[in-house]
Design an enzyme around this catalytic site. Structure first.
Site, mmCIF file in Angstrom:
data_model
loop_
_atom_site.group_PDB
_atom_site.id
_atom_site.type_symbol
_atom_site.label_atom_id
_atom_site.label_comp_id
_atom_site.label_asym_id
_atom_site.label_seq_id
_atom_site.Cartn_x
_atom_site.Cartn_y
_atom_site.Cartn_z
ATOM 1 N N ASP A 1 0.808 -1.222 0.000
ATOM 2 C CA ASP A 1 0.000 0.000 0.000
ATOM 3 C C ASP A 1 0.843 1.275 0.000
ATOM 4 O OD1 ASP A 1 -2.380 1.456 -0.074
ATOM 5 O OD2 ASP A 1 -2.496 1.590 2.103
ATOM 6 N N TYR A 2 1.945 1.282 -0.779
ATOM 7 C CA TYR A 2 2.648 2.563 -1.017
ATOM 8 C C TYR A 2 1.712 3.454 -1.821
ATOM 9 C CZ TYR A 2 7.015 0.735 0.788
ATOM 10 O OH TYR A 2 7.975 0.236 1.617
ATOM 11 N N GLU A 3 1.652 4.736 -1.452
ATOM 12 C CA GLU A 3 0.661 5.610 -2.076
ATOM 13 C C GLU A 3 1.242 6.861 -2.725
ATOM 14 O OE1 GLU A 3 -2.828 6.056 0.462
ATOM 15 O OE2 GLU A 3 -3.269 4.003 -0.136
ATOM 16 N N ASN A 4 2.563 7.055 -2.595
ATOM 17 C CA ASN A 4 3.202 8.210 -3.249
ATOM 18 C C ASN A 4 4.471 7.727 -3.937
ATOM 19 O OD1 ASN A 4 1.640 10.720 -2.288
ATOM 20 N ND2 ASN A 4 1.964 9.539 -0.417
#
Ligand SMILES: *[C@@H]1O[C@H](CO)[C@@H](O)[C@H](O)[C@H]1NC(C)=O
Ligand SMILES: *[C@@H]1O[C@H](CO)[C@@H](O)[C@H](O)[C@H]1NC(C)=O
Ligand SMILES: *[C@@H]1O[C@H](CO)[C@@H](O)[C@H](O)[C@H]1NC(C)=O
Length: 296
Positions: free
Chosen positions: A145-148
């Site tokens: 869930d890396y988001e950037n």
């Protein structure tokens, strides 16, 4: 009576299906990310399907948010102890517990994927720290869930994460891996999925970030994501008290997906923390929906 026969049937079917290497129905629930002292025991779990808890979050950063080159630590709610993981898995053998990696932020610090100086060192650090976390917390898998992401298009995210999952599975540290793109991060996740789909079990796309408010809009978003990933691994999702479609219109959307030929084998919900105050309405109803629609 009918219901309990149905559950037993589904349970036996899912055992058989797992042995055959097909996937049973699955309920995914994020838990522990928002500072609410939530416990596994509060969540209603139907034994007729696979139930995956996604712990939010394991982060490769120190408590101030400074990167630690792949060394992960647990930052989920402290009520979710190793003993409580062991206990919920003992009570419900259909439960798996996964550590979700990164998330949006740690305290006020926004987290991002940073290309490591040396990819092999990052992978090796991530492997050992997650192996140790998996042992301590009795984990079954990881969720990505890396988001950037960096602005340039050639990040090493897909390589590092794909190789990490491959290694964790090869060494039998984990059995399950899922990924959680949202509408602004599909690029890096498509690259990851294209290179490593064999080791990725489910795509927990955060449909609520697509912000469609009607079943028809939901269907269009699902059709788009199904064309980008594998429709059979893609799960519809719902944010309790959040963005996108709200209330029972979510279930109208699921019916519309089915009418349009999509098989709904699972549902992801964010999150148990928020459902604690409303008696887990959406978790109950989602599991009922999945069990209702078991077609063999
Ligand atoms: C991406 O490409 C740029 C320009 O070619 C290069 O300087 C950079 O090192 C590359 N980054 C990665 C992670 O490969
Ligand atoms: C792990 O990888 C090795 C080398 O590629 C391979 O021979 C072995 O079958 C793999 N084991 C599992 C459990 O995937
Ligand atoms: C499940 O099926 C029952 C009986 O047909 C129905 O009343 C109920 O609304 C269904 N639940 C969901 C969530 O679709």
């Amino acid at each position: 009576m009918v219901r309990s026969h149905h559950s037993i049937f589904c349970f036996l079917w899912s055992v058989l299906a797992n042995q055959l290497g097909c996937d049973g129905k699955v309920m995914m629930e994020y838990i522990g990310a928002t500072g609410v002292p939530v416990k596994f025991d509060s969540v209603p779990i139907d034994d007729g399907l696979d139930f995956h808890f996604l712990l939010g979050f394991a982060i490769d950063a120190d408590p101030s948010g400074n990167p630690r080159d792949g060394v992960f630590s647990p930052y989920w709610e402290s009520t979710l102890t190793p003993d409580s993981v062991a206990s919920i898995k003992q009570k419900h053998p259909n439960v798996k517990v996964l550590a979700s990696l990164s998330g949006w932020s740690l305290g006020p610090k926004v987290l991002r994927w940073r290309d490591p100086k040396d990819a092999e060192t990052w992978i090796s650090n991530a492997f050992s720290s997650l192996k140790s976390l998996a042992k301590t917390y009795h984990l079954d898998g990881i969720d990505i869930d890396y988001e950037n992401f960096p602005k340039h298009g050639n990040s090493s995210f897909a390589y590092c994460i794909g190789e990490l999952i491959t290694l964790l599975k090869n060494q039998s540290v984990i059995s399950t891996a899922t990924v959680a793109p949202y509408h602004l991060t599909t690029g890096p996740y498509i690259e990851l999925f294209n290179g490593y789909k064999d080791v990725i079990d489910y795509v927990n796309h955060q449909f609520y970030t697509d912000k469609f408010m009607t079943p028809k809009g939901y269907l269009e978003a699902f059709q788009l994501r199904a064309s980008q990933f594998d429709k059979d691994k893609l799960l519809p999702s719902y944010e309790v008290d959040g963005r996108g479609i709200q209330g029972d219109a979510f279930f109208d959307s699921l019916n519309l997906l089915q009418e349009n030929g999509f098989k709904i084998d699972g549902i992801m919900i964010f999150s148990a923390d928020r459902s604690l105050s409303d008696g887990f309405h959406y978790e109950r109803k989602s599991q009922e929906f999945l069990l209702n629609s078991t077609g063999v």
